[in-house]
Design an enzyme around this catalytic site. Structure first.
Site, PDB file in Angstrom:
ATOM      1  N   ASP A   1       1.147  -2.938   2.176  1.00  9.89           N
ATOM      2  CA  ASP A   1       1.049  -3.702   0.930  1.00  9.89           C
ATOM      3  C   ASP A   1      -0.326  -3.593   0.271  1.00  9.89           C
ATOM      4  OD1 ASP A   1       3.665  -4.565   1.422  1.00  9.89           O
ATOM      5  OD2 ASP A   1       2.939  -6.227   2.647  1.00  9.89           O
ATOM      6  N   GLU A   2      -0.948  -2.447   0.417  1.00 10.42           N
ATOM      7  CA  GLU A   2      -2.278  -2.243  -0.158  1.00 10.42           C
ATOM      8  C   GLU A   2      -2.203  -1.883  -1.638  1.00 10.42           C
ATOM      9  OE1 GLU A   2      -1.032  -0.520   2.382  1.00 10.42           O
ATOM     10  OE2 GLU A   2      -2.283  -0.784   4.169  1.00 10.42           O
ATOM     11  N   GLY A   3      -1.004  -1.501  -2.095  1.00  9.82           N
ATOM     12  CA  GLY A   3      -0.839  -1.063  -3.480  1.00  9.82           C
ATOM     13  C   GLY A   3      -0.510   0.427  -3.553  1.00  9.82           C
ATOM     14  N   LYS A   4       0.203   0.915  -2.523  1.00 11.57           N
ATOM     15  CA  LYS A   4       0.550   2.345  -2.474  1.00 11.57           C
ATOM     16  C   LYS A   4       1.460   2.734  -3.630  1.00 11.57           C
ATOM     17  CE  LYS A   4       2.175   1.645   1.639  1.00 11.57           C
ATOM     18  NZ  LYS A   4       1.679   0.295   1.955  1.00 11.57           N
TER      19      LYS A   4
ATOM     20  N   ASN B   1      12.151  -0.866   4.984  1.00 11.22           N
ATOM     21  CA  ASN B   1      11.209  -1.931   5.345  1.00 11.22           C
ATOM     22  C   ASN B   1      10.065  -1.960   4.325  1.00 11.22           C
ATOM     23  OD1 ASN B   1      10.424   0.595   6.297  1.00 11.22           O
ATOM     24  ND2 ASN B   1       9.519  -0.143   8.194  1.00 11.22           N
TER      25      ASN B   1
ATOM     26  N   GLY C   1       8.174  -2.013   0.693  1.00 12.11           N
ATOM     27  CA  GLY C   1       8.398  -2.610  -0.622  1.00 12.11           C
ATOM     28  C   GLY C   1       7.228  -2.193  -1.481  1.00 12.11           C
ATOM     29  N   HIS C   2       7.448  -1.241  -2.365  1.00 10.87           N
ATOM     30  CA  HIS C   2       6.363  -0.700  -3.193  1.00 10.87           C
ATOM     31  C   HIS C   2       6.583  -1.153  -4.638  1.00 10.87           C
ATOM     32  CE1 HIS C   2       5.599   2.804  -0.151  1.00 10.87           C
ATOM     33  NE2 HIS C   2       5.503   1.611   0.386  1.00 10.87           N
TER      34      HIS C   2
ATOM     35  N   GLN D   1       4.278   1.452   4.842  1.00 15.09           N
ATOM     36  CA  GLN D   1       3.495   0.641   5.770  1.00 15.09           C
ATOM     37  C   GLN D   1       1.991   1.013   5.730  1.00 15.09           C
ATOM     38  OE1 GLN D   1       6.619   2.205   7.196  1.00 15.09           O
ATOM     39  NE2 GLN D   1       7.393   0.531   5.991  1.00 15.09           N
TER      40      GLN D   1
ATOM     41  N   VAL E   1       7.518  -8.011  -0.772  1.00 16.66           N
ATOM     42  CA  VAL E   1       8.459  -7.444  -1.747  1.00 16.66           C
ATOM     43  C   VAL E   1       9.837  -7.266  -1.098  1.00 16.66           C
ATOM     44  CG1 VAL E   1       8.870  -5.431  -3.237  1.00 16.66           C
ATOM     45  CG2 VAL E   1       6.538  -6.193  -2.814  1.00 16.66           C
TER      46      VAL E   1
ATOM     47  N   ARG F   1       8.592 -13.020   2.395  1.00 20.74           N
ATOM     48  CA  ARG F   1       7.733 -13.875   3.229  1.00 20.74           C
ATOM     49  C   ARG F   1       6.326 -13.941   2.633  1.00 20.74           C
ATOM     50  NH1 ARG F   1       8.452 -11.022   9.006  1.00 20.74           N
ATOM     51  NH2 ARG F   1       8.494  -9.195   7.662  1.00 20.74           N
TER      52      ARG F   1
ATOM     53  N   ARG G   1       2.506 -13.542   2.657  1.00 20.48           N
ATOM     54  CA  ARG G   1       1.643 -12.657   3.451  1.00 20.48           C
ATOM     55  C   ARG G   1       0.475 -13.464   4.023  1.00 20.48           C
ATOM     56  NH1 ARG G   1       1.776  -8.032  -1.220  1.00 20.48           N
ATOM     57  NH2 ARG G   1       3.818  -7.188  -0.705  1.00 20.48           N
TER      58      ARG G   1
HETATM   59  P1  GDP Z   1       2.590  -1.318  -1.390  1.00 19.76           P
HETATM   60  O1  GDP Z   1       3.647  -1.729  -0.403  1.00 19.76           O
HETATM   61  O2  GDP Z   1       1.392  -0.734  -0.727  1.00 19.76           O
HETATM   62  O3  GDP Z   1       3.130  -0.432  -2.488  1.00 19.76           O
HETATM   63  O4  GDP Z   1       2.097  -2.658  -2.086  1.00 19.76           O
HETATM   64  P2  GDP Z   1       3.028  -3.871  -2.623  1.00 19.76           P
HETATM   65  O5  GDP Z   1       3.704  -3.435  -3.874  1.00 19.76           O
HETATM   66  O6  GDP Z   1       3.862  -4.405  -1.523  1.00 19.76           O
HETATM   67  O7  GDP Z   1       1.931  -4.971  -2.915  1.00 19.76           O
HETATM   68  C1  GDP Z   1       0.868  -4.733  -3.780  1.00 19.76           C
HETATM   69  C2  GDP Z   1       0.925  -5.776  -4.923  1.00 19.76           C
HETATM   70  O8  GDP Z   1      -0.299  -5.752  -5.619  1.00 19.76           O
HETATM   71  C3  GDP Z   1       1.984  -5.474  -5.968  1.00 19.76           C
HETATM   72  O9  GDP Z   1       2.452  -6.683  -6.488  1.00 19.76           O
HETATM   73  C4  GDP Z   1       1.237  -4.670  -7.029  1.00 19.76           C
HETATM   74  O10 GDP Z   1       1.812  -4.783  -8.318  1.00 19.76           O
HETATM   75  C5  GDP Z   1      -0.098  -5.366  -6.994  1.00 19.76           C
HETATM   76  N1  GDP Z   1      -1.262  -4.521  -7.304  1.00 19.76           N
HETATM   77  C6  GDP Z   1      -1.504  -3.224  -6.990  1.00 19.76           C
HETATM   78  N2  GDP Z   1      -2.755  -2.864  -7.363  1.00 19.76           N
HETATM   79  C7  GDP Z   1      -3.317  -3.979  -7.917  1.00 19.76           C
HETATM   80  C8  GDP Z   1      -4.608  -4.264  -8.461  1.00 19.76           C
HETATM   81  O11 GDP Z   1      -5.512  -3.438  -8.482  1.00 19.76           O
HETATM   82  N3  GDP Z   1      -4.807  -5.552  -8.916  1.00 19.76           N
HETATM   83  C9  GDP Z   1      -3.837  -6.511  -8.864  1.00 19.76           C
HETATM   84  N4  GDP Z   1      -4.118  -7.732  -9.326  1.00 19.76           N
HETATM   85  N5  GDP Z   1      -2.615  -6.267  -8.365  1.00 19.76           N
HETATM   86  C10 GDP Z   1      -2.366  -5.022  -7.880  1.00 19.76           C
HETATM   87  P1  IMO Z   2       4.931  -1.381   2.733  1.00 24.40           P
HETATM   88  O1  IMO Z   2       5.339   0.073   2.664  1.00 24.40           O
HETATM   89  C1  IMO Z   2       3.892  -4.764   5.283  1.00 24.40           C
HETATM   90  C2  IMO Z   2       5.870  -4.959   9.187  1.00 24.40           C
HETATM   91  C3  IMO Z   2       6.865  -6.083   9.435  1.00 24.40           C
HETATM   92  C4  IMO Z   2       6.669  -6.308  10.928  1.00 24.40           C
HETATM   93  C5  IMO Z   2       6.451  -4.890  11.452  1.00 24.40           C
HETATM   94  C6  IMO Z   2       7.688  -4.226  12.043  1.00 24.40           C
HETATM   95  O2  IMO Z   2       5.466  -2.219   1.634  1.00 24.40           O
HETATM   96  O3  IMO Z   2       3.454  -1.501   2.922  1.00 24.40           O
HETATM   97  P2  IMO Z   2       9.878  -3.196  10.952  1.00 24.40           P
HETATM   98  O4  IMO Z   2      10.956  -3.827  10.107  1.00 24.40           O
HETATM   99  O5  IMO Z   2       9.180  -2.066  10.272  1.00 24.40           O
HETATM  100  O6  IMO Z   2      10.344  -2.839  12.320  1.00 24.40           O
HETATM  101  O7  IMO Z   2       8.783  -4.378  11.145  1.00 24.40           O
HETATM  102  O8  IMO Z   2       5.981  -4.124  10.335  1.00 24.40           O
HETATM  103  N1  IMO Z   2       6.148  -4.127   8.012  1.00 24.40           N
HETATM  104  C7  IMO Z   2       5.433  -4.188   6.878  1.00 24.40           C
HETATM  105  N2  IMO Z   2       4.411  -4.993   6.516  1.00 24.40           N
HETATM  106  N3  IMO Z   2       4.310  -3.804   4.435  1.00 24.40           N
HETATM  107  C8  IMO Z   2       5.326  -2.971   4.799  1.00 24.40           C
HETATM  108  O9  IMO Z   2       5.691  -1.909   4.053  1.00 24.40           O
HETATM  109  C9  IMO Z   2       5.960  -3.165   6.043  1.00 24.40           C
HETATM  110  N4  IMO Z   2       6.984  -2.555   6.698  1.00 24.40           N
HETATM  111  C10 IMO Z   2       7.072  -3.141   7.893  1.00 24.40           C
HETATM  112  O10 IMO Z   2       6.550  -7.230   8.683  1.00 24.40           O
HETATM  113  O11 IMO Z   2       5.498  -7.034  11.153  1.00 24.40           O
HETATM  114 MG    MG Z   3       4.727  -3.397   0.146  1.00 28.47          MG
END
Ligand code: GDP
Ligand code: IMO
Ligand code: MG
Length: 427
Positions: free
Chosen positions: A13-16, A38, A40-41, A223, A298, A302, A304
């Protein structure tokens, strides 16, 4: 050349999604190489927000071919509903390619994931319940079902039988559940065959030919590094390799082809599910990061877990992935703090430790050693260049870069495509 890997440097969830989408306009292929739904981007384009689970974030860039590599686990029902959801919003998904060697998440894998977590009780991993671990377990146990098996009914039946032989014993005798009927599973899987057929391809051949023709290929990790089955905080990890090596095995491309490895790094830290997290906050600062950063899963919805930036982890990510660059995200979320703590080392049993301890027990005992960096109050969401950032925000970025061991080549100051400061070009 060139092939780039883009992966999570922390716990996901770093913003990939945003970073991949940003580069999507300049690349020919975007490839998911591990994990499944699993992930959520989130991608924000103008006033439209997309949540992608299985599809590579390049699907939103018309010139780009999205690829689901052999290392991914595919839940066909999720894939088809994600495709139709995008089609309804006017996104053309016809270029998608899916590896015939990718493994299928079957309904019984999802059942086993949920039942196992329940059985683990307090020791549960906090999985997403999407059947990821059991599907990879079947792959390694050589009783997995692959996409190509959907096109040979007799083989598919034999394989489902083999997979269910032991599982039904466990489900009925250990977990007190009903046995799963082979015929029912086969019927459900066969119903997906025709719908997926237009997308199934020899993706290894396609990608290697593309690289020979000097096309640009971007590998998008799911992940993050600390969730890696080998290099993460085992057993609180996912069941695949999000780290850079996973791009090679999960897509069938040799390491000599990879020219750049970009780590997506949040300006603070979050984690979903169970497991150690040294900089986790349980106070109002943690609540504020969650609220301002919109830190809610996403995939599962839950909340974070949130904490300060951890440079020990960032250094570790640089090392195990051979990172060439960082893309620092969500710097805007830190606006408004007078001082921002950054974890520079750990204290473990009274000793200062600079690097991630290999011992799980030590990591569980690690206490963060903080350095305080001065904060800023100015709105940075409109910043277009590094020079537009307030001096203290610049110093925060420079300090993180110094501690993390690779140049920060882009900075996110908001969720939108445009809300990015590009320092060095990635392609
Ligand atoms: P991913 O799983 O690594 O793709 O990241 P997620 O989409 O799960 O979570 C990242 C969240 O941060 C999302 O809601 C994005 O829209 C948001 N996001 C990404 N880059 C930035 C940023 O530079 N600033 C802010 N405020 N939000 C961001
Ligand atoms: P993105 O790509 C954050 C976590 C789950 C759990 C562990 C194992 O959006 O960054 P799993 O269902 O993969 O066997 O669960 O990994 N987890 C994530 N946490 N971002 C994700 O994906 C994740 N995908 C799995 O919460 O702790
Ligand atoms: Mg994510």
């Amino acid at each position: 050349m060139p092939a780039l890997v883009l992966l999570g440097a922390q716990w996901g969830d770093e913003g990939k999604g945003k970073a991949t989408d940003l580069l999507g306009g300049s690349v020919d292929y975007v490839v998911r190489y591990q994990g499944g739904n699993n992930a959520g981007h989130t991608v924000v384009v103008g006033d439209q927000k997309y949540a992608l689970h299985l599809l590579p974030s390049g699907i939103l860039s018309p010139g780009c071919t999205p690829v689901i590599g052999n290392g991914v686990v595919v839940d066909p029902s999720v894939l088809l509903s994600e495709l139709s959801g995008l089609n309804e919003r006017g996104v053309d998904t016809s270029k998608l390619l899916i590896s015939g060697n990718a493994h299928i998440i079957t309904p019984y894998n999802v059942t086993v994931d949920k039942v196992t977590e329940r059985f683990l009780g307090k020791r549960k991993i906090g999985t997403t319940g999407r059947g990821i671990g059991p599907t990879y377990a079947d792959k390694i146990n050589r009783v997995g079902i692959r996409v190509q098996d959907l096109y040979d009914e007799s083989i598919l039946t034999q394989k489902v039988e083999a997979a269910l032989d032991v599982k039904n014993q466990i489900l009925t005798k250990l977990y007190n559940r009903r046995a799963i009927a082979v015929g029912q599973v086969v019927e459900e899987l066969l119903a997906y065959a025709d719908k997926l057929a237009p997308y199934v391809a020899d993706t290894v051949l396609v990608l290697n030919q593309a690289l020979e023709e000097d096309k640009v290929v971007l590998f998008e990790g799911g992940q993050g590094t600390l969730l890696d089955i080998d290099h993460g905080t085992y057993p609180f990890v996912t069941s695949s390799n999000p780290t850079a090596g996973g791009a090679c095995t999960g897509a069938g491309v040799g390491p000599t082809k990879i020219s750049r490895v970009i780590g997506i790094l949040k300006a603070y830290t979050t984690r979903v599910g169970a497991g150690p997290f040294p900089t986790e906050l349980f106070d109002e600062d943690g609540d504020a990061l969650r609220r301002i950063g919109g830190e809610r899963g996403v995939t599962t919805g839950r909340d974070r877990r949130c904490g300060w930036f951890d440079a020990v982890i960032a250094r570790y990510a640089t090392r195990v992935n051979g990172l060439t660059d960082f893309f620092l995200t969500k710097l805007d979320v830190l606006t408004g703090w007078e001082q921002i703590p950054v974890c520079v080392a750990y204290e473990i049993d009274g000793k200062r430790v600079e690097e991630l301890p290999y011992s799980q027990t030590d990591f569980h005992h690690a206490k963060p050693v903080y350095e305080m960096l001065p904060g800023w109050n100015e709105d940075i969401s409109k910043a277009k260049t590094f020079a537009d950032l307030p001096k203290n925000a610049q110093a925060y970025v420079k300090a993180l870069e110094e501690m993390s061991g690779a140049p920060i080549s882009a900075i996110g100051v908001g969720p939108g495509r445009d809300e990015t400061i590009e320092i060095n070009s990635f392609i």
